[in-house]
Write a protein that holds these residues in place. Structure first.
Motif, mmCIF file in Angstrom:
data_model
loop_
_atom_site.group_PDB
_atom_site.id
_atom_site.type_symbol
_atom_site.label_atom_id
_atom_site.label_comp_id
_atom_site.label_asym_id
_atom_site.label_seq_id
_atom_site.Cartn_x
_atom_site.Cartn_y
_atom_site.Cartn_z
ATOM 1 N N THR A 71 0.829 -1.194 0.000
ATOM 2 C CA THR A 71 0.000 0.000 0.000
ATOM 3 C C THR A 71 0.866 1.247 0.000
ATOM 4 O O THR A 71 2.084 1.183 0.227
ATOM 5 C CB THR A 71 -0.921 0.012 1.239
ATOM 6 O OG1 THR A 71 -1.799 1.127 1.174
ATOM 7 C CG2 THR A 71 -0.112 0.075 2.514
ATOM 8 N N LYS A 72 0.232 2.381 -0.260
ATOM 9 C CA LYS A 72 0.826 3.695 -0.054
ATOM 10 C C LYS A 72 0.190 4.322 1.185
ATOM 11 O O LYS A 72 -0.728 3.761 1.788
ATOM 12 C CB LYS A 72 0.583 4.604 -1.265
ATOM 13 C CG LYS A 72 1.403 4.276 -2.489
ATOM 14 C CD LYS A 72 1.131 5.323 -3.578
ATOM 15 C CE LYS A 72 1.932 5.073 -4.828
ATOM 16 N NZ LYS A 72 1.667 6.092 -5.869
ATOM 17 N N ASP A 73 0.675 5.508 1.552
ATOM 18 C CA ASP A 73 0.038 6.276 2.614
ATOM 19 C C ASP A 73 -1.321 6.744 2.097
ATOM 20 O O ASP A 73 -1.415 7.468 1.108
ATOM 21 C CB ASP A 73 0.913 7.473 2.997
ATOM 22 C CG ASP A 73 0.429 8.172 4.258
ATOM 23 O OD1 ASP A 73 -0.798 8.272 4.459
ATOM 24 O OD2 ASP A 73 1.285 8.618 5.046
ATOM 25 N N ALA A 95 3.191 11.228 -0.128
ATOM 26 C CA ALA A 95 4.446 10.542 -0.431
ATOM 27 C C ALA A 95 4.196 9.373 -1.374
ATOM 28 O O ALA A 95 3.115 8.779 -1.395
ATOM 29 C CB ALA A 95 5.106 10.055 0.859
ATOM 30 N N GLU A 96 5.211 9.047 -2.161
ATOM 31 C CA GLU A 96 5.104 7.973 -3.142
ATOM 32 C C GLU A 96 5.688 6.658 -2.635
ATOM 33 O O GLU A 96 5.843 5.716 -3.410
ATOM 34 C CB GLU A 96 5.823 8.375 -4.431
ATOM 35 C CG GLU A 96 5.166 9.532 -5.159
ATOM 36 C CD GLU A 96 3.740 9.204 -5.582
ATOM 37 O OE1 GLU A 96 3.513 8.095 -6.099
ATOM 38 O OE2 GLU A 96 2.858 10.061 -5.375
ATOM 39 N N LYS A 97 6.021 6.574 -1.375
ATOM 40 C CA LYS A 97 6.630 5.361 -0.834
ATOM 41 C C LYS A 97 5.648 4.189 -0.883
ATOM 42 O O LYS A 97 4.444 4.353 -0.710
ATOM 43 C CB LYS A 97 7.086 5.594 0.601
ATOM 44 C CG LYS A 97 8.259 6.553 0.734
ATOM 45 C CD LYS A 97 8.677 6.692 2.189
ATOM 46 C CE LYS A 97 9.890 7.619 2.325
ATOM 47 N NZ LYS A 97 10.315 7.771 3.737
ATOM 48 N N VAL A 102 10.134 -0.920 2.711
ATOM 49 C CA VAL A 102 9.710 0.394 2.209
ATOM 50 C C VAL A 102 10.512 0.711 0.956
ATOM 51 O O VAL A 102 11.740 0.843 1.001
ATOM 52 C CB VAL A 102 9.922 1.491 3.271
ATOM 53 C CG1 VAL A 102 9.381 2.821 2.747
ATOM 54 C CG2 VAL A 102 9.254 1.115 4.583
ATOM 55 N N PHE A 103 9.810 0.831 -0.177
ATOM 56 C CA PHE A 103 10.435 1.221 -1.443
ATOM 57 C C PHE A 103 10.201 2.720 -1.664
ATOM 58 O O PHE A 103 9.094 3.224 -1.407
ATOM 59 C CB PHE A 103 9.849 0.420 -2.604
ATOM 60 C CG PHE A 103 10.201 -1.040 -2.577
ATOM 61 C CD1 PHE A 103 11.268 -1.526 -3.305
ATOM 62 C CD2 PHE A 103 9.450 -1.931 -1.818
ATOM 63 C CE1 PHE A 103 11.598 -2.870 -3.282
ATOM 64 C CE2 PHE A 103 9.774 -3.280 -1.784
ATOM 65 C CZ PHE A 103 10.848 -3.753 -2.515
ATOM 66 N N PRO A 104 11.206 3.443 -2.157
ATOM 67 C CA PRO A 104 11.069 4.903 -2.277
ATOM 68 C C PRO A 104 9.995 5.345 -3.263
ATOM 69 O O PRO A 104 9.322 6.345 -3.042
ATOM 70 C CB PRO A 104 12.456 5.361 -2.736
ATOM 71 C CG PRO A 104 13.101 4.140 -3.319
ATOM 72 C CD PRO A 104 12.549 2.975 -2.559
ATOM 73 N N ARG A 105 9.818 4.578 -4.334
ATOM 74 C CA ARG A 105 8.818 4.918 -5.345
ATOM 75 C C ARG A 105 8.287 3.635 -5.976
ATOM 76 O O ARG A 105 8.832 2.551 -5.800
ATOM 77 C CB ARG A 105 9.420 5.815 -6.445
ATOM 78 C CG ARG A 105 9.722 7.238 -6.018
ATOM 79 C CD ARG A 105 10.373 8.022 -7.148
ATOM 80 N NE ARG A 105 11.634 7.408 -7.535
ATOM 81 C CZ ARG A 105 12.802 7.636 -6.937
ATOM 82 N NH1 ARG A 105 12.857 8.457 -5.903
ATOM 83 N NH2 ARG A 105 13.901 7.040 -7.345
ATOM 84 N N MET A 106 7.251 3.799 -6.747
ATOM 85 C CA MET A 106 6.671 2.654 -7.451
ATOM 86 C C MET A 106 7.671 2.061 -8.434
ATOM 87 O O MET A 106 7.694 0.843 -8.650
ATOM 88 C CB MET A 106 5.408 3.091 -8.194
ATOM 89 C CG MET A 106 4.656 1.953 -8.868
ATOM 90 S SD MET A 106 3.819 0.877 -7.687
ATOM 91 C CE MET A 106 2.465 1.954 -7.205
ATOM 92 N N ARG A 107 8.514 2.897 -9.024
ATOM 93 C CA ARG A 107 9.476 2.419 -10.028
ATOM 94 C C ARG A 107 10.424 1.382 -9.429
ATOM 95 O O ARG A 107 10.651 0.327 -10.021
ATOM 96 C CB ARG A 107 10.255 3.601 -10.609
ATOM 97 C CG ARG A 107 11.278 3.217 -11.665
ATOM 98 C CD ARG A 107 11.968 4.451 -12.224
ATOM 99 N NE ARG A 107 12.932 4.084 -13.249
ATOM 100 C CZ ARG A 107 14.182 3.738 -13.003
ATOM 101 N NH1 ARG A 107 14.625 3.696 -11.744
ATOM 102 N NH2 ARG A 107 14.999 3.423 -13.991
ATOM 103 N N GLU A 108 10.983 1.676 -8.256
ATOM 104 C CA GLU A 108 11.907 0.736 -7.624
ATOM 105 C C GLU A 108 11.206 -0.558 -7.250
ATOM 106 O O GLU A 108 11.770 -1.646 -7.371
ATOM 107 C CB GLU A 108 12.543 1.373 -6.386
ATOM 108 C CG GLU A 108 13.662 2.355 -6.688
ATOM 109 C CD GLU A 108 13.157 3.696 -7.180
ATOM 110 O OE1 GLU A 108 13.966 4.509 -7.620
ATOM 111 O OE2 GLU A 108 11.925 3.931 -7.115
ATOM 112 N N ALA A 149 15.018 -1.659 -1.034
ATOM 113 C CA ALA A 149 14.033 -1.297 -0.024
ATOM 114 C C ALA A 149 14.698 -1.062 1.325
ATOM 115 O O ALA A 149 15.658 -1.746 1.690
ATOM 116 C CB ALA A 149 12.985 -2.397 0.099
ATOM 117 N N ALA A 150 14.147 -0.089 2.060
ATOM 118 C CA ALA A 150 14.544 0.091 3.457
ATOM 119 C C ALA A 150 13.724 -0.877 4.307
ATOM 120 O O ALA A 150 12.646 -1.317 3.911
ATOM 121 C CB ALA A 150 14.293 1.531 3.881
#
Length: 392
Positions: free
Chosen positions: A157-159, A164-166, A180-186, A196-197
């Motif tokens: 999910t996202k927030d 944020a796009e995480k 936690v991925f920084p964006r959908m692309r990653e 991912a963090a």
């Protein structure tokens, strides 16, 4: 020996030599004849083998040509069948939309009387809407399969309230680590978690009913009773926790036995979807205060738990998704609007495109008007077509 005796022996020696020479010639002729016979036999056999090999080659070429023609015919038939199946699915979709299935609610007079009494009792407890949201789901506009990641069951999910796009990923139904991925692309491009963090939670989570809302993670912990934990994602600390005030809880969805509480978000705020033994046939709904985790109001809905695989809330209306024990097409077949604006008879019967198995989680994003779903290890986005409640 005298010379005259030598002269007498010469004719005898000449006769003997001629006899031996004759025998030798006859022997050579016999050997040559035998060799010629063997060469002739070899030639005949070689010719026969060459003929048989040529015939076999021609036969194999004919069989290959026939097989190629049959393969092309089968491919053409398969393509034709695929076209017919696709056409049939479109027709079925149309028929299902035009002829909704009967509601999945058992007709029970006692239950009907109880619901009627509850409705009368709750007239003075009508939910006061926080926003002017009057939309509901009309249909699934599009489906996008992003990838396959992790276990068969999980949540991504996202927030639901932030910008944020995480991407937050909960792999499995019991763990203490969130990716936690920084964006959908990653998240889309990389199959592993190296981009991912990792957030290690102080308490393990259970089920797939968690939610990220306004910079906080709301997740379910079980330690005897069930608790809702509010975790600050920026500071990595527990802000608050609350024991969910429902006794003898049971899995909220009949087809997802690992989820006891589903935390959902919509345009009105936070909700909790759950079930108890007191009314074990149907699903319950509660309004949550995001700040204090207090229960603001509770409802007993007419939506059955049996064959339910997930649920979400849109503009104050609970939408329950159903399937079958042998997974088929998921569908929203029960809608409960806490404000009373949308009646179950007026709600659209929404079908989701056929996929791989069944949903283990479905998270509605009120900001994007789409659903983040986890289906047998596949991460899917459903983009929803919205309609006004009064126009449905």
């Amino acid at each position: 020996m005298g010379p005259w005796r030598c002269l007498l022996l010469l004719p005898l020696l000449a006769v003997a030599l001629r006899a031996q020479q004759q025998q030798f010639m006859e022997y050579v002729e016999r050997r040559l004849t035998l060799l010629e016979e063997r060469i002739s036999q070899w030639y005949e056999q070689s010719s026969r083998y060459s003929t048989e090999l040529r015939d076999f080659k021609n036969q194999v070429l004919g069989m290959l040509e026939t097989a190629e023609k049959e393969r092309e015919a089968m491919r053409a038939e398969a393509e034709g069948a695929a076209v017919r199946v696709e056409r049939l699915e479109r027709e079925v979709d149309y028929l299902e939309t035009q002829n909704p299935a009967p509601p999945c609610v058992e007709v029970d007079e006692a239950l009907t009387e109880k619901q009627a009494a509850t409705a009368k009792q709750r007239k003075n407890e009508k939910y006061t809407k926080l926003t002017d949201c009057s939309d509901t789901i009309g249909s699934v506009r599009a489906m996008k399969i992003l990838k396959r990641f992790g276990s068969a069951s999980g949540l991504w999910t996202k927030d639901a309230a932030g910008s944020a796009e995480k991407i937050y990923v909960f792999d499995g139904t019991a763990n203490d680590t969130v990716y936690v991925f920084p964006r959908m692309r990653e998240f889309t491009l990389f199959s592993s978690t190296r981009k991912a963090a990792r957030i290690k939670l102080p308490y393990p989570w259970v089920g797939t009913g968690h939610l990220v809302y306004d910079g906080h993670l709301y997740y379910i912990r079980q330690q005897g009773s069930f608790q809702v934990i509010k975790f600050d994602l920026a500071n990595k600390t527990v802000v608050d926790s609350s024991v969910f005030p429902a006794e003898e809880q049971i899995p909220v969805f009949g087809l997802s036995p690992f989820t006891y509480i589903e935390i959902a978000a919509d345009e009105e705020g936070l909700w909790a979807i759950y079930a108890t033994k007191e009314d074990e046939k149907n699903i319950c709904l509660a309004k949550l205060d995001p700040s204090s985790l207090d229960i603001e109001q509770m409802w007993d809905t007419p939506c059955p738990r049996e064959n339910a695989e997930g649920a979400f809330v849109v503009c104050g209306a609970l939408h329950v998704v159903y399937n079958t024990r042998l997974p088929s097409r998921s569908r929203v077949q029960c809608v409960f609007d806490v404000s009373g604006t949308l009646s179950p008879e007026d709600a659209s019967l929404v079908y989701f495109p056929k996929r791989y198995g069944s949903h283990s989680s479905m998270k509605y994003s009120p900001r994007e008007r789409q659903i983040y779903a986890w289906d047998d290890g596949y991460q899917i986005i459903y983009r929803m077509e919205m309609k006004k409640k009064l126009e449905v």
